[in-house]
Design a protein around this motif. Sequence first.
Motif, PDB file in Angstrom:
ATOM      1  N   ASP A  22      73.020  42.610  39.118  1.00  9.91           N
ATOM      2  CA  ASP A  22      73.950  43.223  38.167  1.00  9.91           C
ATOM      3  C   ASP A  22      73.993  42.365  36.908  1.00  9.91           C
ATOM      4  OD1 ASP A  22      76.089  44.266  36.746  1.00  9.91           O
ATOM      5  OD2 ASP A  22      77.601  43.293  38.024  1.00  9.91           O
ATOM      6  N   ARG A  36      72.832  44.670  48.643  1.00  8.24           N
ATOM      7  CA  ARG A  36      73.292  43.332  48.301  1.00  8.24           C
ATOM      8  C   ARG A  36      73.180  43.148  46.794  1.00  8.24           C
ATOM      9  NH1 ARG A  36      69.509  39.928  52.107  1.00  8.24           N
ATOM     10  NH2 ARG A  36      68.118  41.594  51.409  1.00  8.24           N
ATOM     11  N   VAL A  37      74.192  42.521  46.212  1.00  6.31           N
ATOM     12  CA  VAL A  37      74.263  42.436  44.759  1.00  6.31           C
ATOM     13  C   VAL A  37      74.412  40.980  44.338  1.00  6.31           C
ATOM     14  CG1 VAL A  37      75.452  43.216  42.675  1.00  6.31           C
ATOM     15  CG2 VAL A  37      75.409  44.686  44.711  1.00  6.31           C
ATOM     16  N   LEU A  38      73.559  40.557  43.409  1.00 16.89           N
ATOM     17  CA  LEU A  38      73.698  39.260  42.755  1.00 16.89           C
ATOM     18  C   LEU A  38      74.234  39.513  41.353  1.00 16.89           C
ATOM     19  CD1 LEU A  38      73.214  36.158  42.745  1.00 16.89           C
ATOM     20  CD2 LEU A  38      70.968  36.641  41.762  1.00 16.89           C
ATOM     21  N   GLY A  39      75.437  39.019  41.075  1.00 16.27           N
ATOM     22  CA  GLY A  39      76.050  39.226  39.781  1.00 16.27           C
ATOM     23  C   GLY A  39      75.672  38.128  38.800  1.00 16.27           C
ATOM     24  N   PRO A  65      80.909  40.118  38.124  1.00 13.34           N
ATOM     25  CA  PRO A  65      80.611  41.530  38.399  1.00 13.34           C
ATOM     26  C   PRO A  65      80.991  42.416  37.216  1.00 13.34           C
ATOM     27  CG  PRO A  65      81.660  40.505  40.306  1.00 13.34           C
ATOM     28  CD  PRO A  65      81.731  39.512  39.189  1.00 13.34           C
ATOM     29  N   CYS A  73      79.994  42.015  44.876  1.00 10.28           N
ATOM     30  CA  CYS A  73      78.802  41.160  44.866  1.00 10.28           C
ATOM     31  C   CYS A  73      78.702  40.315  46.122  1.00 10.28           C
ATOM     32  CB  CYS A  73      78.817  40.256  43.631  1.00 10.28           C
ATOM     33  SG  CYS A  73      78.536  41.139  42.079  1.00 10.28           S
ATOM     34  N   ASP A  74      77.490  40.082  46.535  1.00 11.93           N
ATOM     35  CA  ASP A  74      77.208  39.127  47.599  1.00 11.93           C
ATOM     36  C   ASP A  74      77.322  37.709  47.062  1.00 11.93           C
ATOM     37  OD1 ASP A  74      75.995  38.241  50.187  1.00 11.93           O
ATOM     38  OD2 ASP A  74      74.362  37.653  48.858  1.00 11.93           O
ATOM     39  N   SER A  82      77.527  35.487  42.900  1.00 11.71           N
ATOM     40  CA  SER A  82      77.536  35.539  41.441  1.00 11.71           C
ATOM     41  C   SER A  82      77.101  34.183  40.909  1.00 11.71           C
ATOM     42  CB  SER A  82      78.933  35.872  40.900  1.00 11.71           C
ATOM     43  OG  SER A  82      79.382  37.127  41.360  1.00 11.71           O
ATOM     44  N   ARG A 112      85.581  40.236  44.511  1.00 10.03           N
ATOM     45  CA  ARG A 112      84.304  40.903  44.266  1.00 10.03           C
ATOM     46  C   ARG A 112      83.189  39.962  43.807  1.00 10.03           C
ATOM     47  NH1 ARG A 112      85.326  47.170  42.811  1.00 10.03           N
ATOM     48  NH2 ARG A 112      87.408  47.336  43.742  1.00 10.03           N
TER      49      ARG A 112
END
Length: 489
Positions: A123, A151-154, A158, A175-176, A178, A196
């Motif tokens: 993200d 799975r999200v890397l910010g 976020p 997010c998983d 950041s 988040r």
Amino acid sequence: MTFAPEAMDARAVVAPAAMARADARTIAAGTPQLTLVERAARACYRVLRSRYPRQLVTLLCGPGQNGEDGLVLARMLTEAGWPIEVMRLNGDEPLDEARHGALTAHLRPTGVFAPSGGELVVDALFGAGLSRPLEGEALALVERLNASGARVLGVDLPSGIDGATGAVLGDAPLCDASVTFHRLKPGHLLGAGAERVGKVFLTDIGVAHDDQDTAALWNHPSLWRQCFPPIDRDTHKYRRGGVAVIGGPGLRGGAARLAARAASVSGAGAVTFLSPVSAAEYAAAMFDAVMVRRLVGPDDLEAALAEKTRSVVIGPSMGHTEGAAQRLHQVLAKGLPTVVDADALTLHADAPDTLFERLHEGCVLTPHEGEFARLFPDLSGDRLSRAQEAAERAGATVLLKGATTVIAAPGERPVLNTLAGPALATAGSGDCLAGVIGALLAQGLDSLAAASAGAWVHAQAGRRAPLSLTADDLPERLGKAYAAVMDAA
């Protein structure tokens, strides 16, 4: 100065506007903006490589600086042989061929974005400077992302989280992890932002820090551990500090007894429980290490406070009677460091100024949100600004309890404590916190340092505790948490 200056610098929390000024100051001093972008992307690359196995990475890139970080990260991933797809909010604008021409083959329209569970998405839409709600295409991307289970890397924060308050602006990814730069932002620690961001990686990219940039401090023993007085081998219980805890009548004394127990394991040399006659015999049967004295009238209270008492805890289970108000006023008139908690906070809810005019700089108010609203009904906005304004109005330290506890004192930078776990959401937990702070005040810490240290010890005691934890079990954990702080000094 309450806290060590070097610790304040390391634990500084910087609001988005100040971060923008710090970036500009660094660039003006000779560091090119592209160098900062390369460093930020490299930091994200290191975290991504260390945290996730090689797989397809979809990078969502926005139109500003955050999107530029994402594009450079995409270039680094392709150079390392990772499969990638890049989706840009400003997809109609041509890429800078000199910098990002190699990404052309990896561009995909945002309309085909349909991640599934287990996929990895970066993200990089918007960072901490976002100040308006997500809408249109950006909102649709985040909604699809949240529905996917990917799975999200910010990058920085976020997208959709207000960097100044932690509030959600429309929607925001869960997010998983950041990766943020230079210093944490309030949005990492407050509100929905704290929920988040996932695991936060704070990285140094060479931005110059200025003390004036600091909006708050992230709580840690390095801030206040040096505030504890040295203890020599000839010390005795009253030199270590005596705490008086005002008890409640009849069957209402449990909360104050919890506060007294917590004080007794948090470094106080002597704790005295001042009990109304109706509960004195029972209290005496419940305590061994805590002394119990009957409290019949004002003379008894005056005598108790005159005898080697260094701090007072008042409010838990005290009630809202006229006698309770008289005891509160009498305690505050003595000028001793005082924790004002529970019933003592709301005795004058219909006329808060009646309380405020009696407070002094040695007082610590410990409201939860409901008590805060009764004391300061006209204050609105985020927790950080509300606590700061409340402290100025009350002329005392205010500790606003919550998942992120905010500690504010007049004229000082507020402190954010983020370690508390859900196990502490149990009846009596706050009463124990009042006792810990009372013990720290008795040891000579000023109100801001005592409240900050107390919040830390209390949170550590509840960290990783089972949800079956009760406040009856908390004092033993508090003692261990306090001992760990002192052993590390």
